[in-house]
Design a protein around this motif. Structure first.
Motif, short mmCIF file in Angstrom:
data_model
loop_
_atom_site.label_atom_id
_atom_site.label_comp_id
_atom_site.label_asym_id
_atom_site.label_seq_id
_atom_site.Cartn_x
_atom_site.Cartn_y
_atom_site.Cartn_z
N MET A 16 0.55 -1.07 0.09
CA MET A 16 0.37 -0.18 -0.27
C MET A 16 1.39 0.92 0.03
O MET A 16 2.01 1.16 1.01
CB MET A 16 -0.69 -0.21 1.33
N PRO A 23 -5.43 5.66 -0.10
CA PRO A 23 -3.84 4.60 -0.46
C PRO A 23 -4.63 4.40 -2.06
O PRO A 23 -5.52 4.50 -2.70
CB PRO A 23 -4.30 3.53 0.51
N VAL A 25 -3.51 0.37 -3.84
CA VAL A 25 -2.55 -0.56 -3.04
C VAL A 25 -1.53 -1.28 -4.54
O VAL A 25 -2.70 -0.80 -5.62
CB VAL A 25 -4.37 -1.51 -3.78
N ILE A 33 -4.45 -6.82 3.34
CA ILE A 33 -4.70 -5.89 3.23
C ILE A 33 -6.56 -5.74 3.75
O ILE A 33 -7.33 -6.05 4.03
CB ILE A 33 -4.48 -5.00 2.24
N HIS A 79 -6.42 -1.28 -7.90
CA HIS A 79 -5.12 -1.28 -7.40
C HIS A 79 -4.32 -0.85 -8.67
O HIS A 79 -4.27 -0.50 -9.97
CB HIS A 79 -4.60 -2.99 -8.19
N ILE A 98 -1.02 4.65 7.02
CA ILE A 98 -0.77 2.98 7.06
C ILE A 98 -0.61 2.11 8.17
O ILE A 98 0.71 2.78 8.59
CB ILE A 98 0.24 2.67 5.82
N TRP A 107 -5.68 1.47 6.13
CA TRP A 107 -5.04 3.20 6.02
C TRP A 107 -6.39 3.01 7.30
O TRP A 107 -7.41 3.50 7.65
CB TRP A 107 -6.17 3.28 4.07
#
Length: 109
Positions: A16, A23, A25, A33, A79, A98, A107
């Motif tokens: 992340m 955020p 990914v 996550i 992502h 994070i 997050w």
């Protein structure tokens, strides 16, 4: 209609990155996550694609969308390309938004 989000652990490994107010990914990472899975129909999928700036069949999307296994079953995840990790990734101790705990990234904003 869509249902409320439920927190789930993704069953694939990710990293992340912090991109400011949200955020990013990155696939093929080293951590689980904690994320959200939302249920909805085609209209909801179109809305999510719009929010994430994803256009079907366009190779240069900011985010890519793929099916992943979660504790709630299969779900789409948006992502980034893996190169974002090499350019923006950092030791999680230096990124207050994070949290890394028990090999799971969360997050915090």
């Amino acid at each position: 209609p869509s249902s409320a989000a439920s927190d789930v652990y993704k069953r694939q490994k990710f990293n992340m990155v912090e991109l400011g107010a949200f955020p990013g990914v990155v696939v093929n990472g080293t951590h689980d996550i904690l994320g959200e899975v939302w249920e909805g129909g085609e209209d909801f999928e179109v809305l999510c694609d719009s929010i994430e700036g994803h256009q079907k069949d366009k190779e240069d999307n900011f985010y890519h969308r793929n099916l992943v296994e979660t504790t709630e079953g299969k779900a789409y995840i948006y992502h980034l390309d893996p190169w974002y990790w090499s350019d923006y990734g950092d030791d999680y101790e230096n990124v207050p938004s994070i949290t890394l705990s028990n090999n799971t990234l969360t997050w915090n904003r």
